[in-house]
Design a protein around this motif. Structure first.
Motif, PDB file in Angstrom:
ATOM      1  N   LEU A  47       0.835  -1.190   0.000  1.00 52.08           N
ATOM      2  CA  LEU A  47       0.000   0.000   0.000  1.00 52.08           C
ATOM      3  C   LEU A  47       0.876   1.250   0.000  1.00 52.08           C
ATOM      4  O   LEU A  47       1.808   1.371   0.790  1.00 52.08           O
ATOM      5  N   HIS A  48       0.581   2.185  -0.911  1.00 53.84           N
ATOM      6  CA  HIS A  48       1.333   3.434  -1.014  1.00 53.84           C
ATOM      7  C   HIS A  48       0.851   4.387   0.073  1.00 53.84           C
ATOM      8  O   HIS A  48      -0.336   4.681   0.174  1.00 53.84           O
ATOM      9  N   HIS A  49       1.768   4.891   0.893  1.00 52.92           N
ATOM     10  CA  HIS A  49       1.432   5.788   1.994  1.00 52.92           C
ATOM     11  C   HIS A  49       1.712   7.224   1.587  1.00 52.92           C
ATOM     12  O   HIS A  49       2.788   7.751   1.797  1.00 52.92           O
ATOM     13  N   ALA A  50       0.740   7.857   0.982  1.00 55.87           N
ATOM     14  CA  ALA A  50       0.897   9.260   0.593  1.00 55.87           C
ATOM     15  C   ALA A  50      -0.441   9.955   0.757  1.00 55.87           C
ATOM     16  O   ALA A  50      -1.502   9.365   0.529  1.00 55.87           O
ATOM     17  N   SER A  51      -0.398  11.197   1.122  1.00 54.62           N
ATOM     18  CA  SER A  51      -1.632  11.952   1.325  1.00 54.62           C
ATOM     19  C   SER A  51      -2.204  12.460   0.003  1.00 54.62           C
ATOM     20  O   SER A  51      -3.320  12.961  -0.036  1.00 54.62           O
ATOM     21  N   SER A  52      -1.454  12.318  -1.094  1.00 57.60           N
ATOM     22  CA  SER A  52      -1.912  12.826  -2.386  1.00 57.60           C
ATOM     23  C   SER A  52      -2.860  11.872  -3.102  1.00 57.60           C
ATOM     24  O   SER A  52      -3.346  12.186  -4.170  1.00 57.60           O
ATOM     25  N   THR A  53      -3.138  10.711  -2.530  1.00 56.93           N
ATOM     26  CA  THR A  53      -4.019   9.749  -3.197  1.00 56.93           C
ATOM     27  C   THR A  53      -5.481  10.068  -2.980  1.00 56.93           C
ATOM     28  O   THR A  53      -6.345   9.451  -3.574  1.00 56.93           O
ATOM     29  N   LEU A 102      -7.087   3.779  -1.942  1.00 53.07           N
ATOM     30  CA  LEU A 102      -6.042   2.795  -1.711  1.00 53.07           C
ATOM     31  C   LEU A 102      -5.351   2.502  -3.033  1.00 53.07           C
ATOM     32  O   LEU A 102      -5.951   1.966  -3.961  1.00 53.07           O
ATOM     33  N   ILE A 103      -4.071   2.875  -3.113  1.00 47.31           N
ATOM     34  CA  ILE A 103      -3.287   2.701  -4.344  1.00 47.31           C
ATOM     35  C   ILE A 103      -2.017   1.957  -4.001  1.00 47.31           C
ATOM     36  O   ILE A 103      -1.370   2.230  -2.976  1.00 47.31           O
ATOM     37  N   CYS A 104      -1.633   1.016  -4.854  1.00 45.24           N
ATOM     38  CA  CYS A 104      -0.425   0.222  -4.610  1.00 45.24           C
ATOM     39  C   CYS A 104       0.827   1.028  -4.986  1.00 45.24           C
ATOM     40  O   CYS A 104       0.752   2.038  -5.696  1.00 45.24           O
ATOM     41  N   ASP A 129       3.173   0.208  -7.037  1.00 45.05           N
ATOM     42  CA  ASP A 129       3.464   0.156  -8.468  1.00 45.05           C
ATOM     43  C   ASP A 129       2.714   1.248  -9.228  1.00 45.05           C
ATOM     44  O   ASP A 129       3.271   1.896 -10.120  1.00 45.05           O
ATOM     45  N   CYS A 130       1.441   1.455  -8.883  1.00 37.78           N
ATOM     46  CA  CYS A 130       0.657   2.471  -9.583  1.00 37.78           C
ATOM     47  C   CYS A 130       1.032   3.877  -9.156  1.00 37.78           C
ATOM     48  O   CYS A 130       0.912   4.822  -9.928  1.00 37.78           O
ATOM     49  N   ALA A 131       1.513   4.037  -7.921  1.00 36.54           N
ATOM     50  CA  ALA A 131       1.887   5.359  -7.436  1.00 36.54           C
ATOM     51  C   ALA A 131       3.218   5.810  -8.020  1.00 36.54           C
ATOM     52  O   ALA A 131       3.497   7.010  -8.063  1.00 36.54           O
ATOM     53  N   ALA A 132       4.028   4.881  -8.504  1.00 38.71           N
ATOM     54  CA  ALA A 132       5.356   5.219  -9.028  1.00 38.71           C
ATOM     55  C   ALA A 132       5.275   5.879 -10.377  1.00 38.71           C
ATOM     56  O   ALA A 132       4.394   5.913 -11.087  1.00 38.71           O
TER      57      ALA A 132
END
Length: 102
Positions: free
Chosen positions: A85-91, A95-97, A99-102
């Motif tokens: 799970l990608h931990h960023a406040s910009s999502t 819930l974004i993984c 791989d997709c956040a990169a």
């Protein structure tokens, strides 16, 4: 290969004419000798085309429901482990993984 030094030498024109004639004969020899007898129907039997009728096939995979430590990515819709799970406040709360956040 033995060379006869006493033989009359050929001019560049003679060599050019011979090489063109030799090339023509080689080309006709290749085209006549390289024909392969292959039945196209037999060759095509081994290939499966996309969109083939698979209605008679059964799945041999056991599908499990999503577990407590998994999430569904809002971008790629794959079920992934919480460690991905990608931990960023910009999502925006989605819930974004990773791989997709990169």
């Amino acid at each position: 290969m033995a060379t006869d030094y006493d033989a009359p030498r050929k001019t560049a024109e003679d060599l050019g004419e011979e090489s063109i004639e030799e090339l023509k004969t080689r080309r006709t020899e290749r085209s006549s000798s390289s024909s392969v007898d292959e039945d196209e129907a037999e060759a095509a039997e081994g290939f499966e085309l996309p969109g083939a009728d698979l209605s008679g096939e059964e799945l041999s995979v056991q599908v499990l429901p999503r577990q407590q430590d998994e999430f569904t990515c809002a971008s790629c819709f794959l079920v992934k482990h919480r460690s991905q799970l990608h931990h960023a406040s910009s999502t925006g709360g989605q819930l974004i993984c990773n791989d997709c956040a990169a």
